[in-house]
Write a protein that holds these residues in place. Structure first.
Motif, mmCIF file in Angstrom:
data_model
loop_
_atom_site.group_PDB
_atom_site.id
_atom_site.type_symbol
_atom_site.label_atom_id
_atom_site.label_comp_id
_atom_site.label_asym_id
_atom_site.label_seq_id
_atom_site.Cartn_x
_atom_site.Cartn_y
_atom_site.Cartn_z
ATOM 1 N N HIS A 125 0.830 -1.210 0.000
ATOM 2 C CA HIS A 125 0.000 0.000 0.000
ATOM 3 C C HIS A 125 0.861 1.255 0.000
ATOM 4 O O HIS A 125 0.553 2.243 -0.680
ATOM 5 C CB HIS A 125 -0.910 -0.041 1.231
ATOM 6 N N ASN A 159 -9.822 4.353 -2.855
ATOM 7 C CA ASN A 159 -8.909 3.551 -3.653
ATOM 8 C C ASN A 159 -9.177 3.683 -5.151
ATOM 9 O O ASN A 159 -10.074 4.387 -5.592
ATOM 10 C CB ASN A 159 -8.982 2.087 -3.202
ATOM 11 N N SER A 184 -12.896 0.737 -1.375
ATOM 12 C CA SER A 184 -11.997 -0.092 -2.178
ATOM 13 C C SER A 184 -12.115 0.198 -3.673
ATOM 14 O O SER A 184 -13.046 0.891 -4.116
ATOM 15 C CB SER A 184 -12.305 -1.569 -1.927
#
Length: 214
Positions: free
Chosen positions: A18, A131, A149
């Motif tokens: 990440h 994301n 996400s």
């Protein structure tokens, strides 16, 4: 060759995969990452270099002052825990391809990745992950430490509570409220409000588990 003096400086806390995405966003935005920290330097991503030990083992000796920090840790509860014991200033990281309305607000420490969209009058809290390719429509409220996400789609007037994780490709219809520290499974279709600490999966989404608060 010396780095150009006009680069902004930032530190990263976390050295897994990440953190590599965040680092690239920062560097594309003309930031210089001056230090990278991790609580387990022996287990970092292979592309992470010169990683220093984090604050958990010696909080008093950690350099809290200095360049601002981004907590580059994907697990929401760990990001929240780290933010609790660090006494640092924080920076944001927003990919140049993200589309963000001028009327939306983004909290400190939050990251917004490539292709994400945040529509008007939405409020994104602190240390949130929006994301890759996620869509946050108008008038959303996303709580601190949440994670939206990749390819998740939140329609208008959606609320996502503190620490909740909306999984890959999930869809949330308008005006739904997702409580705090919930988990919305990948591909789940959320048609009604979700209580705190719930895990929801399927189409339509069904609660399969409720966690006990810590």
């Amino acid at each position: 060759m010396k780095e150009p003096i006009n680069k902004k400086k930032v530190r990263i806390y976390g050295a897994g995969g990440h953190s590599q995405v965040i680092k690239e966003v920062l560097e594309k935005n003309n930031y210089l990452v001056t230090e990278t920290f991790d609580d387990k330097p022996e287990g970092v991503h292979h592309a992470s270099k010169n990683v220093s030990i984090g604050a958990r083992k010696s909080l008093a000796n950690f350099p809290h002052s200095g360049d601002p920090v981004i907590i580059a840790v994907g697990i929401n509860s760990e990001r929240a825990e780290i933010a609790e014991f660090l006494k640092c200033d924080y920076e944001k990281a927003v990919h140049h391809s993200a589309i963000i309305s001028d009327t939306s607000k983004i909290g400190e420490g939050t990251v917004v990745f490539a292709g994400a969209i945040i529509q008007p009058n939405s409020t994104i809290g602190k240390h949130v992950i929006i994301n890759t390719g996620a869509s946050v429509d108008h008038d959303n409220v996303i709580g601190d430490f949440a994670h939206i996400s990749p390819k998740a789609a939140l329609c208008g007037h959606v609320e996502v509570g503190e620490g909740s994780h909306v999984g890959v490709g999930a869809v949330v219809i308008p005006k739904v409220k997702i409580g705090k520290w919930c988990t919305i499974g990948a591909g789940t279709i959320v048609l009604k409000d979700v209580p705190d600490y719930s895990t929801l999966v399927g189409n339509p989404g069904v609660i399969i588990k409720t966690k006990k608060p810590n």
